[in-house]
Scaffold this motif. Sequence first.
Motif, PDB file in Angstrom:
ATOM      1  N   HIS A  14      -8.017  -3.625  -5.607  1.00  0.00           N
ATOM      2  CA  HIS A  14      -7.405  -4.428  -6.579  1.00  0.00           C
ATOM      3  C   HIS A  14      -7.927  -5.761  -6.270  1.00  0.00           C
ATOM      4  N   THR A  15      -7.857  -6.603  -7.147  1.00  0.00           N
ATOM      5  CA  THR A  15      -8.450  -8.103  -6.942  1.00  0.00           C
ATOM      6  C   THR A  15      -7.449  -8.848  -6.386  1.00  0.00           C
ATOM      7  N   VAL A  16      -8.030  -9.825  -5.824  1.00  0.00           N
ATOM      8  CA  VAL A  16      -7.257 -10.835  -5.085  1.00  0.00           C
ATOM      9  C   VAL A  16      -6.426 -11.327  -6.093  1.00  0.00           C
ATOM     10  N   ALA A  17      -6.468 -11.805  -7.291  1.00  0.00           N
ATOM     11  CA  ALA A  17      -5.501 -12.509  -8.335  1.00  0.00           C
ATOM     12  C   ALA A  17      -4.563 -11.296  -8.458  1.00  0.00           C
ATOM     13  N   GLU A  18      -4.845  -9.982  -8.789  1.00  0.00           N
ATOM     14  CA  GLU A  18      -3.974  -8.773  -8.796  1.00  0.00           C
ATOM     15  C   GLU A  18      -3.028  -8.826  -7.838  1.00  0.00           C
ATOM     16  N   LYS A  19      -3.537  -8.821  -6.477  1.00  0.00           N
ATOM     17  CA  LYS A  19      -2.445  -8.609  -5.406  1.00  0.00           C
ATOM     18  C   LYS A  19      -1.614  -9.830  -5.060  1.00  0.00           C
ATOM     19  N   SER A  36      -0.454 -11.413  -7.660  1.00  0.00           N
ATOM     20  CA  SER A  36       0.367 -11.647  -9.076  1.00  0.00           C
ATOM     21  C   SER A  36       1.913 -11.346  -8.732  1.00  0.00           C
ATOM     22  N   GLU A  37       2.579 -11.465  -9.755  1.00  0.00           N
ATOM     23  CA  GLU A  37       3.853 -11.227  -9.791  1.00  0.00           C
ATOM     24  C   GLU A  37       4.294  -9.691  -9.383  1.00  0.00           C
ATOM     25  N   ASN A  38       3.517  -8.796 -10.006  1.00  0.00           N
ATOM     26  CA  ASN A  38       3.554  -7.250  -9.889  1.00  0.00           C
ATOM     27  C   ASN A  38       2.414  -6.690  -9.205  1.00  0.00           C
ATOM     28  N   PRO A  39       2.392  -7.000  -8.074  1.00  0.00           N
ATOM     29  CA  PRO A  39       1.165  -6.468  -7.251  1.00  0.00           C
ATOM     30  C   PRO A  39       1.081  -5.166  -7.399  1.00  0.00           C
ATOM     31  N   PRO A  40      -0.178  -4.397  -7.375  1.00  0.00           N
ATOM     32  CA  PRO A  40      -0.338  -3.056  -7.364  1.00  0.00           C
ATOM     33  C   PRO A  40      -0.490  -2.700  -5.918  1.00  0.00           C
ATOM     34  N   PRO A  41      -0.260  -1.506  -5.454  1.00  0.00           N
ATOM     35  CA  PRO A  41      -0.373  -1.116  -4.082  1.00  0.00           C
ATOM     36  C   PRO A  41      -1.909  -0.814  -3.837  1.00  0.00           C
ATOM     37  N   GLY A  42      -2.707  -1.010  -2.561  1.00  0.00           N
ATOM     38  CA  GLY A  42      -3.833  -0.606  -2.271  1.00  0.00           C
ATOM     39  C   GLY A  42      -4.568  -1.509  -1.519  1.00  0.00           C
ATOM     40  N   VAL A  97       1.030  -1.171   0.108  1.00  0.00           N
ATOM     41  CA  VAL A  97       0.076  -0.169  -0.005  1.00  0.00           C
ATOM     42  C   VAL A  97       1.009   1.201   0.089  1.00  0.00           C
ATOM     43  N   ARG A  98       0.478   2.584  -0.427  1.00  0.00           N
ATOM     44  CA  ARG A  98       1.145   3.809  -0.342  1.00  0.00           C
ATOM     45  C   ARG A  98       0.373   4.791   0.279  1.00  0.00           C
ATOM     46  N   PRO A  99       0.963   5.343   1.090  1.00  0.00           N
ATOM     47  CA  PRO A  99       2.228   5.109   1.961  1.00  0.00           C
ATOM     48  C   PRO A  99       2.293   3.897   2.443  1.00  0.00           C
ATOM     49  N   ARG A 100       3.477   3.114   2.450  1.00  0.00           N
ATOM     50  CA  ARG A 100       3.540   1.851   3.179  1.00  0.00           C
ATOM     51  C   ARG A 100       3.170   1.764   4.532  1.00  0.00           C
ATOM     52  N   LEU A 101       2.653   0.606   4.982  1.00  0.00           N
ATOM     53  CA  LEU A 101       2.595   0.551   6.526  1.00  0.00           C
ATOM     54  C   LEU A 101       3.838   1.007   7.179  1.00  0.00           C
TER      55      LEU A 101
END
Length: 359
Positions: A235-240, A242-248, A205-209
């Motif tokens: 963001h979906t579970v599959a996205e989170k 994945s290899e390149n997980p989006p923050p959020g 997540v941004r800002p990071r924990l």
Amino acid sequence: MLKLPGLIDPHVHLREPGAIHKEDFDSGTSAALAGGITVVLAMPNTKPPIFDSNTLDIALSAAKQKARCDYGQYLGAGPENSDWGNHLAAASQSAGLKMYLDSTFGELRLDDMTLWMPHFQNWPKEMPIVAHSESRSMAAAILFAALYDRPIHIAHISLKEEILLIKAAKERGIKVTCEVCPHHLFLSKDDIPSISHGHPGRGEVRPRLATKADVNAMWEHMDVIDCFATDHAPHTVAEKDSENPPPGFPGLETILPLLLTAVHDKRLTLDDLIQKTHINPKRIFNLPDQPETWVEVDEDEQYEVKASEGFTRCGWTPFEGWKVRGRVRKTVLRGQTAFEDGRLKVEAGYGRNIRESAN
Ligand code: DOR
Ligand code: ZN
């Protein structure tokens, strides 16, 4: 039964246009109502980003058809759209200007301070500016507020140095306000392993924990915090995973039970909760009254957070399995029961743009 004013969430990502498999105005505003939120202000880092009158129209017409709670839509500051003096109609229809001064998810970013200047110069003074600015870039953003003598709202602060800086700036009369997200109040980086279950992307997540010391600084300086905002970033579970997980992280359905649990535990007063989820955001973002609007919560009901019971399309929560106290029973919006006992009661399209007059 406890009755609260409808919550206002000034920081929400609804992913429309461009990524409605994550969320759209319908699913996101449904989650908001289930969470006791009656106004969401939507961020502009969509695909395409919302940065001019054409893209604003795209978002607002989707919202008009699909939103179930009231909403506003931010415009994003980019390198080439600072000519706001010639686009006052778009500015006044927006929730405010969002400036991404650090790297983040999406395309909107202003990495050079010469690109900040014309936005500060030209954006109408009576309309809000919200800055995503972490650490030293936050210090620069606050200096800009002082130099241009205009208010600035700092999104999702998370560090001790940030809250101390904002405290000092406020004491000197600089017009700065700030928000803190539940995940930066209730989680630290030590919680990442239990959020991730072996999928490190879940903790991104941004800002990071931040550290426990940073989290403690937020609680110790509660008086400096103007608003609680979710930064609901689905963001979906599959996205989170994945290899390149989006923050959020998603957050619309968990903010109120988490805060009510803190009230029960005497870490927060009910008055603080109402100030920071309703009274202050209404003032800072210059929002209209919502007559006959309230939330009823059973403040004694304890339950376990389960993503499977939520309305957000993303299908997960970093608070899975948390035991909270305080269940939203009913959300009433402009005289209509909009949510009751787990069910939505208003249609898509019931929500109104907060920048449009009532008649
Ligand atoms: O974690 C985040 N997610 N931080 C941001 O600044 C953007 C957001 C998103 O849009 O997913
Ligand atoms: Zn955000």
